[in-house]
Design an enzyme around this catalytic site. Structure first.
Site, PDB file in Angstrom:
ATOM      1  N   GLU A 422       0.833  -1.203   0.000  1.00 32.76           N
ATOM      2  CA  GLU A 422       0.000   0.000   0.000  1.00 32.76           C
ATOM      3  C   GLU A 422       0.866   1.251   0.000  1.00 32.76           C
ATOM      4  OE1 GLU A 422      -2.682   2.459   3.256  1.00 32.76           O
ATOM      5  OE2 GLU A 422      -2.134   0.393   3.684  1.00 32.76           O
ATOM      6  N   ASP A 496      -1.026  -1.076   5.782  1.00 36.13           N
ATOM      7  CA  ASP A 496      -0.940  -0.481   7.118  1.00 36.13           C
ATOM      8  C   ASP A 496      -1.940  -1.134   8.076  1.00 36.13           C
ATOM      9  OD1 ASP A 496       0.912   1.209   6.113  1.00 36.13           O
ATOM     10  OD2 ASP A 496      -0.407   2.965   5.970  1.00 36.13           O
ATOM     11  N   ASP A 498      -4.194   0.101   9.861  1.00 33.23           N
ATOM     12  CA  ASP A 498      -5.237   1.079  10.191  1.00 33.23           C
ATOM     13  C   ASP A 498      -6.455   0.809   9.322  1.00 33.23           C
ATOM     14  OD1 ASP A 498      -4.495   1.939   7.698  1.00 33.23           O
ATOM     15  OD2 ASP A 498      -3.772   3.916   8.325  1.00 33.23           O
ATOM     16  N   ASP A 500      -7.683   2.363   6.647  1.00 30.78           N
ATOM     17  CA  ASP A 500      -7.416   2.371   5.202  1.00 30.78           C
ATOM     18  C   ASP A 500      -6.702   1.097   4.760  1.00 30.78           C
ATOM     19  OD1 ASP A 500      -8.643   4.725   4.642  1.00 30.78           O
ATOM     20  OD2 ASP A 500      -6.857   5.971   4.840  1.00 30.78           O
TER      21      ASP A 500
END
Length: 789
Positions: A422, A496, A498, A500
């Site tokens: 990503e 990540d 998180d 997203d």
């Protein structure tokens, strides 16, 4: 040196169930989680066979805290008399002999799920212990086995006017790689069985996390199709239902259409989910395509001169196929694929006798399906042209690999890895830290297209998806995809930690599941596990990957900060782990209505075992001791009762409509045994108040909960905890050490345990229908940890 000769003594005969223990994979497919769950399926299938034969209405399945399982039904009960040829109790014959069961005689069961009659005896062979209790002919009968061998005589233990079979077993950890059952996998299997057997009630309880569900469906597979499409926009008013009999084969089909772009067919044979399909699915597809094409041609509703393929006609189709037949032929004991040719003929025959007339009477249904098929045809043509254009472009270019790909030197797919990363910054770090000999990096810019909401031609025009397809080298689409051309056999999604990152992972998983599922099926797709925390205390630095590892760190830290008088430091870790576990298990009893003090008192009685409950003097003495300590305060009524069914004395507590029982089931439950085991670990703490030295100060606690809460609070004093959200927060060296280095990294392999569950989840999370997704978020909001907004 001369080798030993091949003589008569070289031939080893495996007695009884020894062969099963030596080669378990031959009987249950594997010794991983699939084989583990197969044990439960084998026992439950026997209960379902009783239900199919009309003798069973209720089935209960309970997973206990130690991953042992109890399955009970109210069927006829396994016959208890002496077997005419084996000269021992029939129950023992069934439990210890391969190919022994009621499924070989056609009179006993019309169409059973069992294959070779090996089911329950194999479960017995692969269990650390198995207990069978049978209610039949006015009595209650019991026998226990360990690793397939009887360790007690088959005997009557009570009286009952009920009938049924109860089996409790614990998988043998010497055989299985893991013995942790999945609630979700079992939940879906029991839901299937309830839909396939309308009128049967299946109660599923998981004592490990206090979950309980009941599955009961009157509507059969029509209700099932509706359930599968609850998160989708359906096109037909009601599902189409087809049923009939051909020779000795019963056929049921239910189908509908949704506005999605893939077909979803689930098939069953005698209640067994045939994940790999088989002859019944082939018969359905052939008959449906032929019947529909013939009808639209004959009726004249297809105005254009186009040739619709089976894929066009079945786009958006959601179908259940269920057949029941004598002696089905499967490919392997795990029954993944049906091989009986009669099933294909039967499905085609029943479809032919029903569908043409149905389309005549329901022209509106035929028009809706035709419109959907024409849209699929147009998208297929657009995709074909887009692919041809791409091929022509590539032929003119020197290199067909995407420019952003940092490829590796290795050309052997078995040794090459591709990281799909990503973002450009994380991609830059990954390129710097990778081992370029065999690790390739493909950074993605932003979020890829949600393929759940897009047609094939639109998918092919998305730059990020085109980069993935080109890098992999397999092509895409039913006729163009070739797994043998894959350039990397380890594809690692690295995003990540998180919101997203989770979204991008889900988008990528949706793409692979819908359009390159064979990559998942072959085990080539992985998800990287970056660390969740970095912990620093003085010069010590440590990466922590999950909450369980964090809990372990906290307990070890508590050990360094406290002092129990008279207890060696070496025992602190075991005591604290036991204390944490004890509090967690006890909380389950508190939710059921038992008081904290009563549970503490019961856990402390070492000789409280089920055998003691046959002794009236023991139970009366226990009752009086508990009463004298005021442990029945808060209950409306407390008394001793006799249960003739198991010839045991019980303590009954009542509060309003609530009734709690301290009986043989209570004291013999894995939950209570685990509670007692952990109580023994914390026994050195003595009686309250508990005194603990913390630094130079003596702290006094009135109960276990208060003490543990304080310990957890002080455990992270002086510790710097950094929670990682993004890969970009790590420098290349840290990224290599924690996530990329094959020697130290942790990867999750992506597997599809349950195609139905996967389809349902992708539709729920990524589809167009908003209401079910909102409901999912509301139900799970309280379970979220470390929410990143």
């Amino acid at each position: 040196m001369k080798e030993k000769g091949y003589t008569e003594s070289s031939i080893k005969v495996l007695e009884g169930l020894e062969a099963v223990r030596q080669r378990p994979g031959m009987y249950i497919g594997s010794v991983d989680h699939r084989g583990l769950h197969h044990l439960i399926y084998e026992v439950v299938d026997n209960s379902i066979d009783e239900a199919t034969a009309g003798y069973c209405k209720n089935i209960s399945v309970t997973i206990h805290i130690d991953n042992s399982v109890t399955i009970e039904d109210d069927g006829r009960g396994i016959p208890i008399g002496i077997h005419p040829t084996m000269r021992k109790p029939t129950v023992e014959v069934v439990m210890t002999t391969l190919h022994a069961g009621g499924k070989f005689e056609k009179g006993a069961y019309y169409a059973s799920g069992g294959l070779h009659g090996v089911g329950v005896s194999v479960v017995n062979a692969l269990s650390e212990y198995l207990e069978v209790t049978v209610k039949r002919d006015g009595g209650v009968y019991y026998q226990k086995y360990e690793k397939g061998k009887p360790v007690a005589k088959f005997e009557q233990i009570g009286k009952s006017d009920k009938t049924g079979t109860k089996i409790r077993f614990k998988p043998d950890p010497e055989i299985f790689e893991e013995i942790e059952f999945s609630y979700e996998i079992l939940q879906r299997r029991f839901r299937e069985l309830a839909y396939l057997n309308p009128g049967v009630r299946i109660t599923f309880t998981d004592e490990r996390n206090d979950k309980k569900q009941e599955f009961y469906a009157e509507g059969g597979i029509v209700s099932y199709v509706k359930y599968l499409n609850k998160n989708k926009n359906t096109l037909l008013k009601e599902p189409v239902y087809v049923s009939g009999k051909f020779e000795d084969v019963m056929v049921e089909v239910a189908f509908t259409y949704n506005d999605g772009y893939s077909e979803h067919i689930i098939s069953f044979v005698n209640n067994i989910h045939t994940e790999e399909g088989g002859t019944h699915e082939v018969g359905f597809k052939n008959a449906y395509t032929r019947i529909f094409n013939n009808f639209v041609t004959k009726s004249g509703i297809l105005k254009q001169k186009i040739s619709l393929t089976g894929d066009d006609i079945r786009e958006g189709l959601s179908a259940i196929i269920s057949v029941r037949l004598h002696d089905p032929i499967f490919e392997g004991q795990t029954k993944g694929k049906l091989g009986s040719t009669i099933a294909k003929t039967a499905v085609e025959s029943v479809m032919n006798s029903f569908l043409p007339d149905f389309f005549e009477k329901h022209l509106d249904y035929a028009k809706i399906i035709l419109e959907k098929a024409i849209q699929a045809y147009r998208a297929r043509e657009a995709a074909r042209k887009a692919k041809e254009l791409t091929r022509r472009k590539n032929a003119l270019e020197i290199s067909t690999l995407p420019g952003k790909l940092a490829d590796c030197q290795e050309r052997d797919p078995d040794k090459a890895e591709l990281f799909i990363v990503e973002g450009d910054s994380a991609g830059g770090s990954a390129k710097q830290c990778r081992d370029r000999r065999f690790q390739a990096i493909l950074p993605l810019k932003g979020k890829i297209l949600n393929v759940e909401k897009a047609r094939f031609d639109k998918i092919l025009s998305n730059d990020e998806i085109k980069a993935i397809i080109t890098a992999l080298g397999t092509g895409i689409g039913n006729k163009s995809f070739d797994i043998n051309k894959i350039r990397y056999k380890k594809i690692i999604i690295m995003t990540d930690a998180d919101v997203d990152g989770a979204h991008i992972t889900t988008l990528l998983l949706t793409f692979f599941y819908r359009y390159m599922k064979e990559i998942i099926d072959r085990g080539y797709l992985y998800i990287a596990r970056p660390p969740l925390y970095k912990i620093k205390k003085g010069k010590m630095e440590k990466y922590i990957h999950d909450e369980r590892e964090m809990e372990d760190f906290v307990i070890k830290n508590i050990v360094d900060n406290i002092e129990f008088e008279g207890i060696p430091k070496t025992r602190y870790y075991e005591i604290l782990k036991g204390l944490k576990r004890y509090i967690n298990i006890r909380s389950k009893y508190l939710k059921k209505g038992y008081t904290r003090e009563l549970v503490n008192s019961l856990a402390s009685i070492e000789d409280l075992v089920k055998e003691k409950l046959s002794d009236k003097i023991f139970v009366d003495t226990l009752f009086n001791e508990l009463k004298e300590k005021n442990l029945f305060d808060g209950y409306d009524k407390a008394y001793v009762d006799y249960n003739p069914e198991y010839e045991k004395y019980n303590i009954i507590l009542q509060k309003g409509n609530e009734r709690l029982t301290i009986n043989s089931e209570f004291v013999d439950s894995p939950e209570f045994k685990e509670l007692k085991r952990n109580f023994l670990k914390i026994k050195p703490l003595g009686n309250r108040p508990f005194k603990v030295k913390v630094g130079d100060e003596i702290k006094v606690f009135d109960n276990y909960d208060e003490m543990m809460e304080y310990f957890e609070m002080i455990s992270l004093k002086g510790v710097y905890v950094q929670r990682y959200k993004g890969l970009g927060e790590m420098n290349p060296q840290q990224l290599w050490e924690t996530t990329v280095d094959p020697e130290r990294r942790v990867l999750y392999r992506v597997r599809v345990e349950d195609a139905e569950a996967a389809d349902e989840l992708f539709s729920l999370l990524m589809g167009d229908v908003v209401a079910p997704r909102r409901e999912f978020i509301e139900q799970n909001a309280l379970n979220v940890k470390n929410l990143d907004i």
